[in-house]
Design a protein around this motif. Structure first.
Motif, PDB file in Angstrom:
ATOM      1  N   ARG A  10     -61.026 -39.816 -41.553  1.00  0.00           N
ATOM      2  CA  ARG A  10     -61.958 -40.041 -40.447  1.00  0.00           C
ATOM      3  C   ARG A  10     -62.992 -41.083 -40.850  1.00  0.00           C
ATOM      4  NH1 ARG A  10     -61.818 -34.353 -40.837  1.00  0.00           N
ATOM      5  NH2 ARG A  10     -60.564 -33.444 -39.201  1.00  0.00           N
ATOM      6  N   HIS A  45     -72.025 -36.187 -27.092  1.00  0.00           N
ATOM      7  CA  HIS A  45     -71.579 -35.711 -28.402  1.00  0.00           C
ATOM      8  C   HIS A  45     -70.954 -36.866 -29.169  1.00  0.00           C
ATOM      9  CE1 HIS A  45     -69.709 -33.062 -31.402  1.00  0.00           C
ATOM     10  NE2 HIS A  45     -68.643 -33.821 -31.250  1.00  0.00           N
ATOM     11  N   GLY A  47     -70.425 -36.469 -32.879  1.00  0.00           N
ATOM     12  CA  GLY A  47     -69.740 -35.884 -34.019  1.00  0.00           C
ATOM     13  C   GLY A  47     -70.627 -34.847 -34.674  1.00  0.00           C
ATOM     14  N   CYS A  62     -69.724 -37.328 -39.728  1.00  0.00           N
ATOM     15  CA  CYS A  62     -68.339 -37.415 -39.284  1.00  0.00           C
ATOM     16  C   CYS A  62     -68.377 -37.734 -37.789  1.00  0.00           C
ATOM     17  CB  CYS A  62     -67.637 -36.095 -39.556  1.00  0.00           C
ATOM     18  SG  CYS A  62     -65.883 -36.146 -39.225  1.00  0.00           S
ATOM     19  N   ASN A  64     -66.826 -39.133 -34.233  1.00  0.00           N
ATOM     20  CA  ASN A  64     -65.571 -39.255 -33.497  1.00  0.00           C
ATOM     21  C   ASN A  64     -65.280 -40.725 -33.209  1.00  0.00           C
ATOM     22  OD1 ASN A  64     -65.501 -36.475 -33.439  1.00  0.00           O
ATOM     23  ND2 ASN A  64     -66.367 -36.337 -31.396  1.00  0.00           N
ATOM     24  N   THR A  65     -64.057 -41.140 -33.450  1.00  0.00           N
ATOM     25  CA  THR A  65     -63.670 -42.527 -33.243  1.00  0.00           C
ATOM     26  C   THR A  65     -63.915 -42.964 -31.796  1.00  0.00           C
ATOM     27  OG1 THR A  65     -61.998 -42.286 -34.945  1.00  0.00           O
ATOM     28  CG2 THR A  65     -61.789 -44.186 -33.518  1.00  0.00           C
TER      29      THR A  65
END
Length: 107
Positions: A10, A45, A47, A62, A64-65
């Motif tokens: 990730r 949101h 991550g 972390c 999210n892509t």
């Protein structure tokens, strides 16, 4: 976010690129205790942040892509992100060459 490092495939970062860009709030969903990272303006949101990252922060964001927008360096100014160009100074690509040197070789 800055200082990308790899863990589990990730996109992970050790800190936000701007503290004003994100907010953090406790997240107790899925029977876990963690910290959610949300956009300051959008409340979307992005991550989670964990306390198992690299020094000096010890944090691992972390992200999210789907929450990331990748913009080529030469388009940063026209897209309104010119104030981040200084972050590319001295950057090296995976081949060990300076970003600027590789760019000049491509042109």
């Amino acid at each position: 976010m800055s200082k990308e490092f790899r863990k589990a495939g990730r996109k992970d970062f050790s800190k936000p690129i701007s503290a004003q860009s994100v907010k953090e709030k406790p997240d107790f969903s899925h029977f876990m205790r963690r910290t959610e990272v949300i956009g300051s303006k959008s409340d979307a949101h992005l991550g989670h942040v964990f306390a198992d990252g690299p020094l000096p922060t010890g944090l691992r964001y972390c992200i999210n892509t789907a929450a990331l927008r990748f913009i080529p360096k030469d388009q940063l100014s026209q897209k309104g992100y010119g104030n981040y160009l200084n972050l590319f100074e001295g950057c090296v690509n995976s081949d060990g060459k300076n970003y600027k040197d590789n760019l000049e070789n491509l042109l």
